[in-house]
Design a protein around this motif. Structure first.
Motif, mmCIF file in Angstrom:
data_model
loop_
_atom_site.group_PDB
_atom_site.id
_atom_site.type_symbol
_atom_site.label_atom_id
_atom_site.label_comp_id
_atom_site.label_asym_id
_atom_site.label_seq_id
_atom_site.Cartn_x
_atom_site.Cartn_y
_atom_site.Cartn_z
ATOM 1 N N VAL A 7 0.848 -1.200 0.000
ATOM 2 C CA VAL A 7 0.000 0.000 0.000
ATOM 3 C C VAL A 7 0.881 1.246 0.000
ATOM 4 C CG1 VAL A 7 -1.537 1.394 1.437
ATOM 5 C CG2 VAL A 7 -2.088 -0.990 0.985
ATOM 6 N N ILE A 8 1.935 1.237 0.832
ATOM 7 C CA ILE A 8 2.790 2.420 0.901
ATOM 8 C C ILE A 8 3.431 2.700 -0.458
ATOM 9 C CG2 ILE A 8 4.872 3.394 1.956
ATOM 10 C CD1 ILE A 8 4.152 1.784 4.475
ATOM 11 N N ALA A 9 3.971 1.663 -1.098
ATOM 12 C CA ALA A 9 4.612 1.859 -2.407
ATOM 13 C C ALA A 9 3.596 2.331 -3.438
ATOM 14 C CB ALA A 9 5.276 0.564 -2.860
ATOM 15 N N VAL A 10 2.391 1.741 -3.403
ATOM 16 C CA VAL A 10 1.373 2.101 -4.394
ATOM 17 C C VAL A 10 0.865 3.522 -4.165
ATOM 18 C CG1 VAL A 10 -0.971 1.576 -5.167
ATOM 19 C CG2 VAL A 10 0.679 -0.255 -4.923
ATOM 20 N N LEU A 11 0.754 3.940 -2.903
ATOM 21 C CA LEU A 11 0.335 5.320 -2.625
ATOM 22 C C LEU A 11 1.284 6.298 -3.302
ATOM 23 C CD1 LEU A 11 -0.666 5.313 1.158
ATOM 24 C CD2 LEU A 11 -2.163 5.660 -0.801
ATOM 25 N N GLY A 12 2.586 5.991 -3.237
ATOM 26 C CA GLY A 12 3.570 6.848 -3.900
ATOM 27 C C GLY A 12 3.306 6.939 -5.393
ATOM 28 N N VAL A 13 3.074 5.786 -6.026
ATOM 29 C CA VAL A 13 2.814 5.777 -7.464
ATOM 30 C C VAL A 13 1.499 6.483 -7.760
ATOM 31 C CG1 VAL A 13 2.517 4.329 -9.495
ATOM 32 C CG2 VAL A 13 4.108 3.647 -7.733
ATOM 33 N N SER A 14 0.530 6.337 -6.842
ATOM 34 C CA SER A 14 -0.772 6.963 -7.051
ATOM 35 C C SER A 14 -0.635 8.483 -7.081
ATOM 36 C CB SER A 14 -1.733 6.530 -5.948
ATOM 37 O OG SER A 14 -3.023 6.986 -6.228
ATOM 38 N N ILE A 15 0.169 9.040 -6.176
ATOM 39 C CA ILE A 15 0.383 10.488 -6.178
ATOM 40 C C ILE A 15 1.019 10.908 -7.496
ATOM 41 C CG2 ILE A 15 1.731 12.352 -5.135
ATOM 42 C CD1 ILE A 15 1.361 10.960 -2.454
ATOM 43 N N LEU A 16 1.983 10.134 -7.945
ATOM 44 C CA LEU A 16 2.722 10.493 -9.160
ATOM 45 C C LEU A 16 1.874 10.276 -10.413
ATOM 46 C CD1 LEU A 16 5.634 11.287 -10.100
ATOM 47 C CD2 LEU A 16 5.960 8.887 -10.577
ATOM 48 N N THR A 17 1.226 9.117 -10.498
ATOM 49 C CA THR A 17 0.539 8.743 -11.728
ATOM 50 C C THR A 17 -0.922 9.178 -11.711
ATOM 51 O OG1 THR A 17 1.988 6.853 -11.900
ATOM 52 C CG2 THR A 17 0.043 6.829 -13.258
ATOM 53 N N GLY A 18 -1.581 8.921 -10.591
ATOM 54 C CA GLY A 18 -2.999 9.223 -10.517
ATOM 55 C C GLY A 18 -3.269 10.715 -10.411
ATOM 56 N N PHE A 19 -2.395 11.440 -9.737
ATOM 57 C CA PHE A 19 -2.700 12.838 -9.460
ATOM 58 C C PHE A 19 -1.833 13.817 -10.236
ATOM 59 C CE2 PHE A 19 -4.605 10.537 -6.048
ATOM 60 C CZ PHE A 19 -5.814 11.184 -5.866
ATOM 61 N N THR A 20 -0.697 13.376 -10.761
ATOM 62 C CA THR A 20 0.132 14.298 -11.556
ATOM 63 C C THR A 20 0.224 13.825 -12.998
ATOM 64 O OG1 THR A 20 1.458 14.284 -9.547
ATOM 65 C CG2 THR A 20 2.175 15.732 -11.291
ATOM 66 N N ARG A 21 -0.290 12.606 -13.256
ATOM 67 C CA ARG A 21 -0.251 11.979 -14.577
ATOM 68 C C ARG A 21 1.162 11.892 -15.142
ATOM 69 N NH1 ARG A 21 -5.403 11.061 -16.778
ATOM 70 N NH2 ARG A 21 -5.464 10.597 -14.628
ATOM 71 N N LEU A 22 2.099 11.528 -14.265
ATOM 72 C CA LEU A 22 3.441 11.193 -14.722
ATOM 73 C C LEU A 22 3.581 9.689 -14.529
ATOM 74 C CD1 LEU A 22 5.558 13.939 -12.934
ATOM 75 C CD2 LEU A 22 5.335 13.671 -15.389
ATOM 76 N N PHE A 23 3.850 8.961 -15.614
ATOM 77 C CA PHE A 23 3.976 7.523 -15.468
ATOM 78 C C PHE A 23 5.427 7.174 -15.209
ATOM 79 C CE2 PHE A 23 -0.151 7.581 -17.348
ATOM 80 C CZ PHE A 23 -0.763 6.475 -16.815
ATOM 81 N N SER A 24 5.644 6.311 -14.220
ATOM 82 C CA SER A 24 7.017 5.918 -13.898
ATOM 83 C C SER A 24 7.129 4.400 -13.910
ATOM 84 C CB SER A 24 7.394 6.450 -12.521
ATOM 85 O OG SER A 24 8.434 5.681 -11.972
ATOM 86 N N PHE A 25 8.171 3.906 -14.548
ATOM 87 C CA PHE A 25 8.473 2.478 -14.492
ATOM 88 C C PHE A 25 9.720 2.262 -13.664
ATOM 89 C CE2 PHE A 25 6.317 0.439 -18.419
ATOM 90 C CZ PHE A 25 5.105 0.603 -17.788
ATOM 91 N N GLY A 26 10.033 3.218 -12.778
ATOM 92 C CA GLY A 26 11.279 3.103 -12.036
ATOM 93 C C GLY A 26 11.090 3.082 -10.538
#
Lengths: 290, 297
Positions: free
Chosen positions: B16-35
């Motif tokens: 959940v913690i890792a996904v929350l980070g991706v959610s802020i980046l991808t879900g809310f800023t629309r920056l996709f990261s594969f890193g």
């Protein structure tokens, strides 16, 4: 010694080049990186190997089946996912996410269906080396290099000299205008996917013959992808040059520096290119890059 | 509580913690990261090296891991955030793989492919749940602050956001750093739960899995991301016999969702109990005549 390494590099680079041109073709047309491309190559390799070993088909027939099969899988991806996303007017980024999903699906499907084991192509060509002076070149490398050269020349002809190439160029420069001028854009997109998929199929079979066939074979496409970035996303000539460059770089790094650093240096090169020259060697469009 | 259930809960918390980070980046800023698995690796290795080689206390390791991950994101972001769309994604992919290969190569420090073992088992159920709740509340409040709303403005229309005076470069940088810090925290907890880490645990499929989870949960919903993480962590445990189909189904789910319902499980909505209360109220009022008649308004 150096000359020997250069020959090895070119032979690996040729396999990358077949995949990289596929990336370039699809990028130039639709503006996204088709992550599932490597998995198309992997499935092509499996079709080839299973036709030879399980169905006892003659080798040439199996290769044709693999190439056509890979092309059809590529078209299938376009039909079930990419086309619908385009029709939904979703952001281009969604195409890439869908491609990532397809890549995950195919890779794991291969693990479930074919098993995680490495499969060997049966010995078709005699294991031998051709001696040219002090150099020895593997027969398989020589044959695959020959195939790569023929395919690339054919592709070049197709793009520059035929109506197909002209239509694809028109569609990639402006899809709306192209379709107003009577080009059936959807048909050409499909044909490009078929072409890219068949090229991937050839490279999958060649790679499988050089090494082995396994479900993660598609990951090799990452290198081809870097090659197409290196050459300039969307440029077919650039992709070929880039692929040869990456092939040479990898062989030279593993021969003279450290084989553990091979992939690391390739990835660092990728980041460096994107930072300093995002258009690559021969890319044109810098609109959405900088 | 049995050790097994406890283990699953801790794993859910870390994911959940890792996904929350991706959610802020991808879900809310629309920056996709594969890193992001790379940032997880940085957090995991930094904290594990601190506790095993330097004998640092666990809380210190938990703070330092995410900070180093965030610093790495600051450096990478400074270089790459001016790239758009595909190109940013590709550099994060290159970064994630580079980090993995670097840790694989730096054998004297990281143990190379054999991994780093003998990490003290410090991640308890209490700590995992506590940090997850804090992480969720932190993200929730951040997204409802001025900063968070700026991120959402960037998501909707970057040019318009810039036009109204939002320093888009700076806010993308914040989003990227927070996402890396969350990944680093997840990595640090993971290292001290498994007691063993190796570079292969933080490969490209792991990064893809984090992004897949966010896409399934809904691009723009924190609670959707949490819901998807719980679903995607618990379901494979329940259907153990079908474990090999796990990633196959993830891949299919992403394709189906992105093609048919790109907003994911939750879309932009957050999970709330209000609709359930409303439904309950409606049924309750229908069945109870005294309520409807005797309201006396």
């Amino acid at each position: 010694m150096l000359l020997q390494q250069l020959i090895n590099g070119i032979s690996v680079g040729g396999i990358y080049a077949l995949l990289a041109t596929g990336y370039a073709l699809i990028y130039s047309l639709l503006g996204f990186s088709n992550w599932a491309h490597g998995e198309v190559a992997m499935l092509g390799a499996y079709i080839g190997i299973l036709s030879v070993t399980s169905l006892q088909m003659p080798f040439l027939f199996a290769v044709i089946l693999a190439v056509v099969g890979a092309g059809l899988i590529s078209v299938f991806n376009e039909k079930i996912a990419y086309k619908r996303i385009r029709d939904n007017n979703s952001p281009t980024m969604f195409l890439m996410i869908a491609a990532m999903g397809l890549s995950t699906t195919f890779q794991n499907m291969a693990i479930v269906v074919f098993g995680p084991k490495f499969k060997m192509f049966p010995q078709i060509l005699p294991v031998g080396a051709v001696k040219i002076g002090s150099l020895s070149v593997g027969l398989l490398d020589l044959v695959s290099l020959g195939i790569v050269i023929v395919v690339i020349i054919g592709l070049q002809y197709l793009i520059t000299k035929t109506k197909f190439g002209l239509a694809v160029k028109a569609a990639s420069s402006n899809m709306g205008t192209a379709s107003l001028l009577g080009i059936n854009v959807d048909k050409y997109i499909m044909l490009v996917f078929f072409l890219a998929g068949s090229l991937a199929g050839i490279s999958g079979v060649l790679y499988g013959m050089k090494y082995t066939v396994y479900p993660q074979l598609g990951n090799v496409a990452l290198k081809a992808f870097i090659a197409s970035v290196f050459g300039g996303l969307g440029s077919v000539q650039g992709a070929i040059v880039g692929a040869m460059g990456i092939g040479l770089l990898e062989t030279l790094v593993s021969a003279y520096i450290h084989s553990g650093l091979r992939d690391l240096i390739t990835f660092i090169l990728l980041i460096a290119i994107l930072l300093f020259r995002p258009t690559g060697l021969m890319g044109k469009d810098i609109q959405d890059k900088a | 509580m049995s050790g097994y259930v406890e283990g699953v809960i801790i794993l859910v918390c870390i994911n959940v913690i890792a996904v929350l980070g991706v959610s802020i980046l991808t879900g809310f800023t629309r920056l996709f990261s594969f890193g992001n698995a790379g940032f997880m690796a940085i957090g995991a290795y930094a904290s594990a090296i601190l506790t095993t080689k330097y004998g640092a206390p666990f809380p210190v390791a938990l703070v330092v891991g995410p900070i180093i991950a965030a610093i790495a994101a600051l450096g990478l972001g400074k270089l790459t955030l001016k790239l758009k769309g595909d190109y940013f994604l590709i550099t994060t992919l290159g970064f994630g793989e580079s980090i993995r290969l670097l840790f694989l190569f730096a054998e004297p420090i990281t143990g190379g492919a054999r991994g780093l073992s003998g990490i003290p088992p410090k991640t308890t159920l209490f700590i995992a749940i506590g940090i997850t709740v804090l992480a969720f509340l932190g993200a929730w409040n951040f997204l409802r602050s001025k900063y968070g709303r700026n991120l959402m403005a960037i998501r909707e229309q970057e040019i318009a956001a810039e036009a109204v005076g939002i320093d888009t470069a700076k806010f993308k940088e914040y989003s990227f750093m927070i996402s890396a810090a969350y990944a680093g925290m997840a990595g640090a907890l993971l290292a001290h739960y498994y007691m063993f880490i190796s570079p292969i645990m933080f490969n490209l499929p792991k990064s893809a899995e984090l992004t897949i989870t966010v896409v399934i949960g809904g691009l723009g919903s924190l609670s959707g991301s949490v819901l998807a993480t719980i679903l995607l962590t618990v379901l494979p445990e329940v259907f153990r016999s079908a474990a090999e189909y796990r990633m196959l189904l993830y891949g299919l789910a992403v394709v189906v969702i992105i093609v048919l319902k790109p907003s994911g499980l939750m879309g932009y909505r957050e999970f709330s109990l209000r609709p359930i209360f409303k439904l309950y109220e409606r049924i309750f009022k229908k069945n109870d005549p005294t309520q409807t008649k005797g309201d006396g308004k």
